[in-house]
Design a protein around this motif. Structure first.
Motif, PDB file in Angstrom:
ATOM      1  N   ARG A  20       0.826  -1.205   0.000  1.00 32.68           N
ATOM      2  CA  ARG A  20       0.000   0.000   0.000  1.00 32.68           C
ATOM      3  C   ARG A  20       0.864   1.261   0.000  1.00 32.68           C
ATOM      4  O   ARG A  20       0.582   2.230  -0.716  1.00 32.68           O
ATOM      5  N   ALA A  46       0.940   4.312  -2.741  1.00 32.37           N
ATOM      6  CA  ALA A  46       0.758   5.718  -2.367  1.00 32.37           C
ATOM      7  C   ALA A  46       1.884   6.590  -2.922  1.00 32.37           C
ATOM      8  O   ALA A  46       1.645   7.685  -3.451  1.00 32.37           O
ATOM      9  N   TYR A  54       1.509   7.043  -6.717  1.00 35.19           N
ATOM     10  CA  TYR A  54       0.456   8.003  -7.066  1.00 35.19           C
ATOM     11  C   TYR A  54       0.908   9.436  -6.780  1.00 35.19           C
ATOM     12  O   TYR A  54       0.577  10.364  -7.520  1.00 35.19           O
ATOM     13  N   GLN A 104      -6.275  14.413  -9.102  1.00 34.76           N
ATOM     14  CA  GLN A 104      -6.811  13.061  -8.926  1.00 34.76           C
ATOM     15  C   GLN A 104      -5.741  12.107  -8.392  1.00 34.76           C
ATOM     16  O   GLN A 104      -6.014  11.275  -7.516  1.00 34.76           O
ATOM     17  N   LEU A 155      -5.014  12.826  -4.652  1.00 38.83           N
ATOM     18  CA  LEU A 155      -6.102  12.302  -3.818  1.00 38.83           C
ATOM     19  C   LEU A 155      -6.004  10.783  -3.680  1.00 38.83           C
ATOM     20  O   LEU A 155      -6.278  10.229  -2.606  1.00 38.83           O
ATOM     21  N   GLU A 156      -5.584  10.122  -4.764  1.00 38.15           N
ATOM     22  CA  GLU A 156      -5.396   8.663  -4.711  1.00 38.15           C
ATOM     23  C   GLU A 156      -4.265   8.308  -3.752  1.00 38.15           C
ATOM     24  O   GLU A 156      -4.343   7.319  -3.008  1.00 38.15           O
ATOM     25  N   ILE A 195      -3.436   9.990  -1.123  1.00 40.80           N
ATOM     26  CA  ILE A 195      -3.994  10.147   0.229  1.00 40.80           C
ATOM     27  C   ILE A 195      -4.855   8.944   0.579  1.00 40.80           C
ATOM     28  O   ILE A 195      -4.773   8.387   1.691  1.00 40.80           O
ATOM     29  N   ASP A 196      -5.685   8.487  -0.352  1.00 40.90           N
ATOM     30  CA  ASP A 196      -6.543   7.325  -0.115  1.00 40.90           C
ATOM     31  C   ASP A 196      -5.727   6.068   0.183  1.00 40.90           C
ATOM     32  O   ASP A 196      -6.165   5.197   0.938  1.00 40.90           O
ATOM     33  N   GLN A 197      -4.540   5.969  -0.409  1.00 45.42           N
ATOM     34  CA  GLN A 197      -3.671   4.811  -0.190  1.00 45.42           C
ATOM     35  C   GLN A 197      -2.884   4.919   1.112  1.00 45.42           C
ATOM     36  O   GLN A 197      -2.120   4.014   1.455  1.00 45.42           O
ATOM     37  N   GLY A 198      -3.067   6.047   1.831  1.00 45.84           N
ATOM     38  CA  GLY A 198      -2.434   6.183   3.134  1.00 45.84           C
ATOM     39  C   GLY A 198      -1.056   6.797   3.107  1.00 45.84           C
ATOM     40  O   GLY A 198      -0.199   6.447   3.939  1.00 45.84           O
TER      41      GLY A 198
END
Length: 432
Positions: A339, A343, A346, A364, A367-368, A370-373
């Protein structure tokens, strides 16, 4: 082929032989390469006295030979010879030599080895038969991976015959290599090169291996360079030469050599393509490095992994091909197992888009991340601020610049950006 060999060995003389004069014995680990002159060899031949097999043994030998040569009955010939109980040394040696050849033809290599060695050690056979026995004893030793014995008998054969033979010198070099006595490989390999009527690549291979094992890379380079003058189409040598140039940090020569190999279609393995890719990168030819990686990822020559796509991406970045770099980072992210790696890819994708002024795609990607931690949020929030600002999306830009102010490392820069955002929005009549 074995039938022809046996016929020649047997027909040399069923009824005559020669008692050897004293011939110097070469130490198994110290081959004497100073061959006796032709005059001395001829004198030894003339001094050997003739011997004959007994009538009883001769009849059984003829019977065995007929079974083998006329009926191709190897096993029957073996049975016939095994029934003989020789009483004289010459009879025993002759039976051992012939039986050893039959065992070899029947793929009974260990039995052949014992018989032929005993015949050779007796040293009572005729001149040509004794030479053949010594040679076969050496060859069988090599086949059984008894390299010390092989060296012993090859050394005896050289001194017995005085003959310079490329195959024999090559096998001596190979035996020393297998015994890991790498320094002793070079002399017989050089002699093999000297005595082969038609150039043979194998002595060069052994010399390169000898120098490589001893980390004598410059000497290995010289062998490969001279070898390629004779065997210019030997594709593996071009690759090896390029790799050893790399070991010696002769990067210009490495690049030139591997480019030749690549353009000639000599690459077959992934590491060969990747070596050239790395050389392009090291020599500042980033675009070619990235382009080559992508081409061979697409063709399947290089495995599609996150790391390989990341390599292409970073080289596209260095070549300022930011859109293509972003594309490669995206592919790397999809293939990453961890993960945290996804991150990071991205985040890098976002930065590449930002540099390419592709602000929507940049936002985009961040933000991805951030979503991946992604751990270090402060810099990412600042990058998001920039991406939204250049889209004239001042509300989102303000949102993320205020988030960035929560982090010590970004606070000062973020406050300046907030003032700038509010000023720009105000100038355009946008209320924040």
């Amino acid at each position: 082929m074995m039938h022809k060999k046996l016929t020649m060995l047997f027909s040399a003389s069923v009824l005559c032989g020669v008692l050897a004069a004293g011939v110097p014995v070469a130490n198994a680990q110290d081959i004497n390469y100073n061959l006796p002159p032709a005059e001395e060899i001829q004198q030894r031949k003339d001094n050997r006295r003739n011997l004959t097999v007994s009538e009883r043994v001769g009849r059984r030998i003829m019977s065995a030979f007929e079974l083998y040569s006329e009926k191709e009955d190897i096993k029957g010939a073996i049975v016939e010879l095994e029934a003989i109980e020789p009483r004289e040394a010459f009879d025993q040696a002759y039976v051992d030599r012939f039986l050893g050849n039959l065992y070899a033809a029947d793929n009974r290599i260990e039995d052949a080895y014992k018989r032929v060695n005993r015949a050779a050690d007796a040293d009572v056979l005729g001149w040509s038969d004794q030479a053949s026995a010594l040679k076969l004893a050496a060859d069988l030793s090599l086949q059984l991976e008894d390299y010390r014995s092989a060296l012993n008998y090859y050394g005896k054969w050289l001194q017995f015959t005085g003959e310079g033979n490329g195959d024999v010198f090559l096998r001596i070099a190979n035996s020393y290599y297998e015994l890991r006595q790498f320094d002793k490989v070079i002399r017989p390999a050089d002699l093999a090169i000297q005595y082969y009527e038609k150039p043979n690549k194998n002595p060069y291979v052994l010399k390169v291996a000898s120098y490589y094992e001893r980390k004598m890379y410059n000497d290995a380079i010289k062998v490969l360079e001279s070898g390629l003058e004779i065997f210019p189409a030997e594709k593996s040598w071009w690759n090896q030469l390029g790799m050893i140039y790399m070991l010696e940090e002769q990067l210009d020569k490495a690049l030139q050599t591997l480019e030749i190999a690549y353009l000639a279609g000599y690459f077959e393995k992934e590491n060969q393509f990747k070596a050239l890719i790395q050389l392009y990168s090291n020599n500042g030819i980033s675009y070619d490095s990235a382009r080559l990686m992508v081409n061979h990822l697409n063709s399947g020559d290089i495995e599609k992994t996150a790391r390989n796509y990341q390599s292409a991406a970073s080289n596209f970045e260095m070549a300022r091909e930011y859109s293509r770099a972003a594309e490669m980072y995206g592919l790397a992210a999809k293939l990453a197992d961890e993960r945290e790696d996804r991150a990071e890819y991205y985040r890098k994708k976002g930065t590449a888009h930002l540099r390419a002024q592709e602000y929507t795609e940049a936002a985009q990607s961040y933000l991805e991340a951030i979503d991946q931690g992604f751990d270090e949020l402060g810099p990412v929030y600042m990058s998001l601020t920039e991406a939204y600002f250049y889209q004239n999306n001042f509300n989102e830009a303000l949102k993320y610049v205020q988030e960035a102010q929560k982090y010590d490392g970004q606070r000062r820069n973020a406050r300046s950006w907030e003032s700038y955002i509010r000023s720009k929005a105000s100038n355009r009549g946008i209320s924040l």
